[in-house]
Design a protein around this motif. Structure first.
Motif, short mmCIF file in Angstrom:
data_model
loop_
_atom_site.label_atom_id
_atom_site.label_comp_id
_atom_site.label_asym_id
_atom_site.label_seq_id
_atom_site.Cartn_x
_atom_site.Cartn_y
_atom_site.Cartn_z
N SER A 127 0.84 -1.20 0.00
CA SER A 127 0.00 0.00 0.00
C SER A 127 0.87 1.25 0.00
O SER A 127 1.86 1.31 0.72
CB SER A 127 -0.89 0.03 1.25
OG SER A 127 -1.58 1.26 1.32
N PRO A 128 0.46 2.28 -0.76
CA PRO A 128 1.19 3.55 -0.71
C PRO A 128 0.99 4.27 0.63
O PRO A 128 1.67 5.26 0.90
CB PRO A 128 0.59 4.35 -1.87
CG PRO A 128 -0.73 3.74 -2.13
CD PRO A 128 -0.63 2.29 -1.73
N ARG A 129 0.10 3.78 1.47
CA ARG A 129 -0.14 4.37 2.78
C ARG A 129 0.85 3.91 3.85
O ARG A 129 0.85 4.42 4.95
CB ARG A 129 -1.54 4.01 3.27
CG ARG A 129 -2.64 4.61 2.44
CD ARG A 129 -3.95 4.13 2.98
NE ARG A 129 -5.03 4.94 2.51
CZ ARG A 129 -6.25 4.89 3.00
NH1 ARG A 129 -6.53 4.05 3.97
NH2 ARG A 129 -7.19 5.65 2.52
N LEU A 130 1.67 2.91 3.52
CA LEU A 130 2.62 2.36 4.48
C LEU A 130 4.02 2.90 4.20
O LEU A 130 4.48 2.87 3.06
CB LEU A 130 2.62 0.84 4.41
CG LEU A 130 1.30 0.15 4.73
CD1 LEU A 130 1.41 -1.34 4.47
CD2 LEU A 130 0.90 0.41 6.18
N HIS A 131 4.69 3.38 5.25
CA HIS A 131 6.02 3.97 5.11
C HIS A 131 6.94 3.43 6.20
O HIS A 131 6.66 3.62 7.39
CB HIS A 131 5.95 5.50 5.22
CG HIS A 131 4.95 6.11 4.30
ND1 HIS A 131 5.20 6.31 2.96
CD2 HIS A 131 3.68 6.54 4.52
CE1 HIS A 131 4.13 6.85 2.40
NE2 HIS A 131 3.20 6.99 3.32
N VAL A 132 8.00 2.76 5.81
CA VAL A 132 8.99 2.29 6.78
C VAL A 132 9.79 3.50 7.22
O VAL A 132 10.38 4.21 6.40
CB VAL A 132 9.91 1.22 6.17
CG1 VAL A 132 11.03 0.84 7.13
CG2 VAL A 132 9.10 -0.01 5.78
N VAL A 133 9.78 3.77 8.53
CA VAL A 133 10.49 4.94 9.06
C VAL A 133 11.78 4.55 9.78
O VAL A 133 12.58 5.42 10.11
CB VAL A 133 9.59 5.80 9.96
CG1 VAL A 133 8.47 6.41 9.16
CG2 VAL A 133 9.05 5.01 11.14
N GLY A 134 11.97 3.25 10.01
CA GLY A 134 13.21 2.85 10.65
C GLY A 134 13.26 1.37 10.94
O GLY A 134 12.23 0.69 10.99
N VAL A 135 14.48 0.88 11.09
CA VAL A 135 14.73 -0.50 11.50
C VAL A 135 15.85 -0.45 12.51
O VAL A 135 16.85 0.25 12.31
CB VAL A 135 15.13 -1.39 10.30
CG1 VAL A 135 15.49 -2.79 10.76
CG2 VAL A 135 14.01 -1.44 9.26
N THR A 136 15.69 -1.17 13.59
CA THR A 136 16.72 -1.22 14.61
C THR A 136 17.00 -2.65 15.01
O THR A 136 16.09 -3.49 14.98
CB THR A 136 16.32 -0.37 15.86
OG1 THR A 136 17.39 -0.34 16.77
CG2 THR A 136 15.08 -0.91 16.51
N SER A 137 18.23 -2.92 15.36
CA SER A 137 18.57 -4.28 15.78
C SER A 137 18.08 -4.50 17.20
O SER A 137 17.88 -3.55 17.96
CB SER A 137 20.07 -4.52 15.70
OG SER A 137 20.76 -3.71 16.63
N GLY A 138 17.90 -5.74 17.54
CA GLY A 138 17.41 -6.10 18.86
C GLY A 138 18.48 -6.02 19.94
O GLY A 138 18.27 -6.46 21.05
N VAL A 173 11.06 -3.46 12.88
CA VAL A 173 10.75 -2.61 11.72
C VAL A 173 9.63 -1.67 12.15
O VAL A 173 8.57 -2.13 12.59
CB VAL A 173 10.30 -3.47 10.51
CG1 VAL A 173 9.94 -2.58 9.33
CG2 VAL A 173 11.37 -4.49 10.14
N VAL A 174 9.85 -0.37 12.03
CA VAL A 174 8.86 0.63 12.43
C VAL A 174 8.21 1.19 11.17
O VAL A 174 8.89 1.66 10.26
CB VAL A 174 9.51 1.75 13.27
CG1 VAL A 174 8.45 2.77 13.69
CG2 VAL A 174 10.23 1.17 14.47
N VAL A 175 6.87 1.11 11.15
CA VAL A 175 6.10 1.50 9.96
C VAL A 175 5.03 2.51 10.36
O VAL A 175 4.29 2.29 11.32
CB VAL A 175 5.44 0.26 9.31
CG1 VAL A 175 4.65 0.65 8.08
CG2 VAL A 175 6.48 -0.80 8.98
N ASP A 176 4.96 3.61 9.62
CA ASP A 176 3.87 4.57 9.78
C ASP A 176 2.80 4.27 8.75
O ASP A 176 3.11 3.88 7.62
CB ASP A 176 4.35 6.00 9.57
CG ASP A 176 5.03 6.58 10.79
OD1 ASP A 176 5.07 5.90 11.83
OD2 ASP A 176 5.55 7.71 10.69
N MET A 177 1.54 4.47 9.15
CA MET A 177 0.42 4.30 8.25
C MET A 177 -0.23 5.65 8.02
O MET A 177 -0.58 6.35 8.97
CB MET A 177 -0.60 3.33 8.86
CG MET A 177 -0.05 1.94 9.03
SD MET A 177 -1.23 0.82 9.83
CE MET A 177 -1.21 1.45 11.50
N ASP A 178 -0.39 6.02 6.78
CA ASP A 178 -1.05 7.27 6.40
C ASP A 178 -2.55 6.99 6.34
O ASP A 178 -3.06 6.55 5.32
CB ASP A 178 -0.51 7.73 5.05
CG ASP A 178 -1.13 9.04 4.60
OD1 ASP A 178 -1.76 9.73 5.42
OD2 ASP A 178 -0.98 9.37 3.41
#
Length: 89
Positions: free
Chosen positions: A24-35, A44-49
């Motif tokens: 979806s174009p509404r989903l945007h990955v804003v970051g990934v961090t290791s555990g 995986v951090v995802v924002d939803m428009d």
């Protein structure tokens, strides 16, 4: 026994971004961090428009393990995004 070298954070970010964009174009990955501690786990951090997210972004976090192939990680992220995205009001 066969072991798979863990994908790096850059690879996980690229794969997650591709999966989100395809879904979806509404989903945007804003970051990934290791555990932590250089382990195989990543978030995986995802924002939803979404219309209900005008003041603050609707944000979700997906836990994944990096010790897999690119195709399997892409599939896992896609499934997790589908589940979370489809459960939105």
């Amino acid at each position: 026994m066969f072991t798979v070298e863990a994908l790096n954070i850059t690879d996980v970010t690229r794969i997650a971004t591709e999966a989100a964009r395809q879904l979806s174009p509404r989903l945007h990955v804003v970051g990934v961090t290791s555990g932590g501690s250089g382990g195989e786990y990543a978030e995986v951090v995802v924002d939803m428009d979404m219309p209900e997210c005008r003041q603050e972004p609707c944000r979700m976090s997906l836990g994944v393990f990096r010790n897999t192939s690119e195709s399997l990680l892409h599939h896992e992220i896609t499934l997790k995004l589908q589940r979370r995205f489809s459960n939105r009001p």
